[in-house]
Scaffold this motif. Structure first.
Motif, PDB file in Angstrom:
ATOM      1  N   GLU A   2     -38.927  92.604 -87.342  1.00  0.00           N
ATOM      2  CA  GLU A   2     -39.634  91.590 -87.201  1.00  0.00           C
ATOM      3  C   GLU A   2     -38.628  90.548 -86.846  1.00  0.00           C
ATOM      4  O   GLU A   2     -38.849  89.705 -85.842  1.00  0.00           O
ATOM      5  CB  GLU A   2     -40.330  91.079 -88.654  1.00  0.00           C
ATOM      6  CG  GLU A   2     -41.644  91.653 -88.672  1.00  0.00           C
ATOM      7  CD  GLU A   2     -42.818  90.973 -87.798  1.00  0.00           C
ATOM      8  OE1 GLU A   2     -43.103  90.055 -87.854  1.00  0.00           O
ATOM      9  OE2 GLU A   2     -43.212  91.811 -86.763  1.00  0.00           O
ATOM     10  N   SER A   3     -37.571  90.294 -87.577  1.00  0.00           N
ATOM     11  CA  SER A   3     -36.480  89.263 -87.370  1.00  0.00           C
ATOM     12  C   SER A   3     -35.648  89.517 -86.045  1.00  0.00           C
ATOM     13  O   SER A   3     -35.428  88.460 -85.202  1.00  0.00           O
ATOM     14  CB  SER A   3     -35.541  89.114 -88.585  1.00  0.00           C
ATOM     15  OG  SER A   3     -34.832  90.438 -88.684  1.00  0.00           O
ATOM     16  N   LEU A   4     -35.478  90.765 -85.992  1.00  0.00           N
ATOM     17  CA  LEU A   4     -34.964  91.170 -84.334  1.00  0.00           C
ATOM     18  C   LEU A   4     -35.707  90.622 -83.374  1.00  0.00           C
ATOM     19  O   LEU A   4     -35.405  90.048 -82.104  1.00  0.00           O
ATOM     20  CB  LEU A   4     -34.624  92.638 -84.356  1.00  0.00           C
ATOM     21  CG  LEU A   4     -33.694  92.869 -83.082  1.00  0.00           C
ATOM     22  CD1 LEU A   4     -32.335  92.484 -82.932  1.00  0.00           C
ATOM     23  CD2 LEU A   4     -33.749  94.508 -82.781  1.00  0.00           C
ATOM     24  N   ASN A   5     -37.183  90.643 -83.365  1.00  0.00           N
ATOM     25  CA  ASN A   5     -37.984  90.560 -82.386  1.00  0.00           C
ATOM     26  C   ASN A   5     -38.004  89.019 -82.152  1.00  0.00           C
ATOM     27  O   ASN A   5     -38.100  88.499 -81.049  1.00  0.00           O
ATOM     28  CB  ASN A   5     -39.561  91.196 -82.609  1.00  0.00           C
ATOM     29  CG  ASN A   5     -39.697  92.363 -82.241  1.00  0.00           C
ATOM     30  OD1 ASN A   5     -38.666  93.105 -81.204  1.00  0.00           O
ATOM     31  ND2 ASN A   5     -40.531  93.186 -82.999  1.00  0.00           N
ATOM     32  N   ALA A   6     -38.018  88.378 -83.276  1.00  0.00           N
ATOM     33  CA  ALA A   6     -38.055  86.796 -83.398  1.00  0.00           C
ATOM     34  C   ALA A   6     -36.774  86.467 -82.595  1.00  0.00           C
ATOM     35  O   ALA A   6     -37.076  85.560 -81.809  1.00  0.00           O
ATOM     36  CB  ALA A   6     -38.258  86.274 -84.832  1.00  0.00           C
ATOM     37  N   PHE A   7     -35.679  87.025 -82.856  1.00  0.00           N
ATOM     38  CA  PHE A   7     -34.385  86.500 -82.289  1.00  0.00           C
ATOM     39  C   PHE A   7     -34.322  86.725 -80.838  1.00  0.00           C
ATOM     40  O   PHE A   7     -33.898  85.898 -80.158  1.00  0.00           O
ATOM     41  CB  PHE A   7     -33.235  87.474 -83.340  1.00  0.00           C
ATOM     42  CG  PHE A   7     -31.942  87.128 -82.338  1.00  0.00           C
ATOM     43  CD1 PHE A   7     -31.489  85.828 -82.678  1.00  0.00           C
ATOM     44  CD2 PHE A   7     -31.074  88.003 -81.863  1.00  0.00           C
ATOM     45  CE1 PHE A   7     -29.926  85.509 -82.209  1.00  0.00           C
ATOM     46  CE2 PHE A   7     -29.758  87.753 -81.424  1.00  0.00           C
ATOM     47  CZ  PHE A   7     -29.465  86.484 -81.462  1.00  0.00           C
ATOM     48  N   LEU A   8     -34.788  88.042 -80.576  1.00  0.00           N
ATOM     49  CA  LEU A   8     -34.874  88.275 -79.204  1.00  0.00           C
ATOM     50  C   LEU A   8     -35.883  87.304 -78.404  1.00  0.00           C
ATOM     51  O   LEU A   8     -35.783  87.068 -77.129  1.00  0.00           O
ATOM     52  CB  LEU A   8     -35.352  89.552 -78.705  1.00  0.00           C
ATOM     53  CG  LEU A   8     -34.205  90.492 -79.255  1.00  0.00           C
ATOM     54  CD1 LEU A   8     -34.547  92.159 -78.774  1.00  0.00           C
ATOM     55  CD2 LEU A   8     -32.854  90.412 -78.378  1.00  0.00           C
ATOM     56  N   SER A   9     -37.075  86.933 -78.871  1.00  0.00           N
ATOM     57  CA  SER A   9     -38.063  86.100 -78.286  1.00  0.00           C
ATOM     58  C   SER A   9     -37.632  84.805 -78.027  1.00  0.00           C
ATOM     59  O   SER A   9     -37.969  84.076 -77.230  1.00  0.00           O
ATOM     60  CB  SER A   9     -39.255  86.196 -78.944  1.00  0.00           C
ATOM     61  OG  SER A   9     -39.421  85.290 -79.938  1.00  0.00           O
ATOM     62  N   MET A  10     -36.610  84.233 -78.937  1.00  0.00           N
ATOM     63  CA  MET A  10     -36.035  82.748 -78.907  1.00  0.00           C
ATOM     64  C   MET A  10     -37.361  81.963 -78.705  1.00  0.00           C
ATOM     65  O   MET A  10     -37.048  80.750 -77.884  1.00  0.00           O
ATOM     66  CB  MET A  10     -35.364  82.621 -77.529  1.00  0.00           C
ATOM     67  CG  MET A  10     -33.731  83.362 -77.740  1.00  0.00           C
ATOM     68  SD  MET A  10     -32.667  82.247 -79.005  1.00  0.00           S
ATOM     69  CE  MET A  10     -31.379  83.586 -79.267  1.00  0.00           C
ATOM     70  N   GLY A  11     -38.301  81.973 -79.672  1.00  0.00           N
ATOM     71  CA  GLY A  11     -39.551  80.919 -79.620  1.00  0.00           C
ATOM     72  C   GLY A  11     -40.010  81.077 -78.335  1.00  0.00           C
ATOM     73  O   GLY A  11     -40.590  79.872 -78.073  1.00  0.00           O
ATOM     74  N   GLY A  12     -40.150  81.888 -77.645  1.00  0.00           N
ATOM     75  CA  GLY A  12     -40.777  82.099 -76.300  1.00  0.00           C
ATOM     76  C   GLY A  12     -39.964  81.711 -75.164  1.00  0.00           C
ATOM     77  O   GLY A  12     -40.474  81.876 -74.043  1.00  0.00           O
ATOM     78  N   TYR A  13     -38.536  81.181 -75.367  1.00  0.00           N
ATOM     79  CA  TYR A  13     -37.716  80.851 -74.355  1.00  0.00           C
ATOM     80  C   TYR A  13     -36.842  82.140 -74.075  1.00  0.00           C
ATOM     81  O   TYR A  13     -35.867  81.889 -73.342  1.00  0.00           O
ATOM     82  CB  TYR A  13     -37.082  79.522 -74.564  1.00  0.00           C
ATOM     83  CG  TYR A  13     -37.893  78.542 -74.729  1.00  0.00           C
ATOM     84  CD1 TYR A  13     -38.660  78.129 -73.692  1.00  0.00           C
ATOM     85  CD2 TYR A  13     -38.060  77.848 -75.748  1.00  0.00           C
ATOM     86  CE1 TYR A  13     -39.420  76.905 -73.818  1.00  0.00           C
ATOM     87  CE2 TYR A  13     -38.773  76.665 -76.148  1.00  0.00           C
ATOM     88  CZ  TYR A  13     -39.458  76.274 -75.083  1.00  0.00           C
ATOM     89  OH  TYR A  13     -40.238  75.131 -75.029  1.00  0.00           O
ATOM     90  N   GLY A  14     -37.012  83.088 -74.588  1.00  0.00           N
ATOM     91  CA  GLY A  14     -36.137  84.448 -74.510  1.00  0.00           C
ATOM     92  C   GLY A  14     -35.552  84.769 -72.991  1.00  0.00           C
ATOM     93  O   GLY A  14     -34.260  84.729 -72.810  1.00  0.00           O
TER      94      GLY A  14
END
Lengths: 73, 246
Positions: A2-14
């Motif tokens: 979960e946290s990896l995905n959140a990190f990679l998505s960068m709040g939508g600015y990934g």
């Protein structure tokens, strides 16, 4: 995960954030690679040239002792 | 300064400095990447997109720093005829061009989500684009002559004329207040940026400078070797000519 995905998505600015960092890394690595290569190539070329004429000093001291005819005879 | 104009002395100093500059670059860029991507908070307005700042802003600083260094070296080469000054200016140009390019593209990647556009003809963006063209012009001109010394001289003059663009970039956000935000780090009354964001920004800035030192040393070494190769080849041609005459 979960946290990896959140990190990679960068709040939508990934896409924007990661492509910025990737571009920076690629450009800087390219400059570094080209510079290492240039330094190595030129220094090798210089060494080859210098090793080709080890009798530089002697030749300079007496340039007339080795006329080109000496190779023919 | 004349003490450092000697290529042999430069090579000795460069050999000592190179591993330290490499170490500093690896450590600060590694730490800067970690703090920039993970160890710093998101912005209250810009969210996670603010992380682009940690490459964009130091790259912009380097674009201006390298140009200033190039112009100072060019002036020294023109005025005092330092044998190394031209080589250092030549070695700096591609680094500055690379950082300016990184600044422009990361700026576009930041502008799209924040301003809604990749590019505007804002004063800051336009003057930065001109900086990139000045670098490209300098590099093209330096290599455009059969006699490298003439090319160097022409390029050095171009770099001195173009240095007027550096203060224009710096103050463009104050003189023409259009879209790009004004300075928040280097300004009167201290920086208006939290230390949690200042740490990655400064780490990346130090790392980029160390990277510049590494590349500068490598490229200057290549230039010194190339100059020696030219001299040796000229001596060979000269010797062959003498042999034919004999």
């Amino acid at each position: 995960m979960e946290s990896l995905n959140a990190f990679l998505s960068m709040g939508g600015y990934g896409g924007y954030v990661w492509s910025s960092y990737a571009l920076t890394v690629v450009v800087l690595a390219g400059v570094l690679w080209a510079s290492v290569r240039a330094a190595r190539l030129r220094e090798v070329e210089l060494e080859q040239l210098q090793s080709m004429r080890p009798n530089r000093r002697r030749r300079r001291a007496a340039p007339d002792t080795q006329p080109p005819e000496s190779q023919v005879s | 300064m004349h003490r450092f104009a000697n290529p042999a002395r430069f090579m000795r100093i460069a050999t000592l400095v190179l591993p330290w500059a490499m170490g500093v670059a690896i450590l600060t860029l590694g730490a800067g990447l970690w703090f920039g991507l993970a160890g710093s908070p998101a912005d209250y307005q810009q969210g996670e997109s603010v992380r682009i700042m940690y490459v964009h802003v130091p790259a912009a600083w380097m674009g201006m720093f390298c140009y200033t260094a190039m112009a100072v070296c060019s002036a020294m080469a023109l005025i005092w005829k330092h044998p190394l000054a031209d080589l250092l200016a030549r070695a700096t140009a591609p680094v500055g061009a690379a950082f300016t390019f990184v600044c422009l593209v990361t700026g576009a990647l930041w502008g799209k989500p924040m301003w809604g556009t990749w590019w505007v003809w804002d004063a800051r963006l336009t003057s930065m684009l001109i900086l990139l063209f000045l670098y490209l012009g300098y590099m093209a001109l330096a290599d455009a002559f059969d006699d490298p010394q003439r090319g160097q001289k022409a390029a050095a003059i171009l770099s001195l004329v173009g240095v007027v663009n550096v203060p224009i970039i710096k103050w463009s956000v104050d003189w023409w207040n259009t879209l790009h935000q004004p300075a928040s780090v280097v300004k009167m009354g201290g920086p208006a940026i939290d230390s949690s964001m200042m740490i990655p920004l400064m780490l990346m800035a130090v790392g980029f400078h160390a990277f510049w030192v590494v590349v500068l040393i490598l490229r200057t070494r290549a230039e010194i070797a190339a100059a020696k190769v030219r001299t040796l080849r000229m001596a060979q041609v000269h010797a062959a000519g003498q042999a034919e005459q004999a």
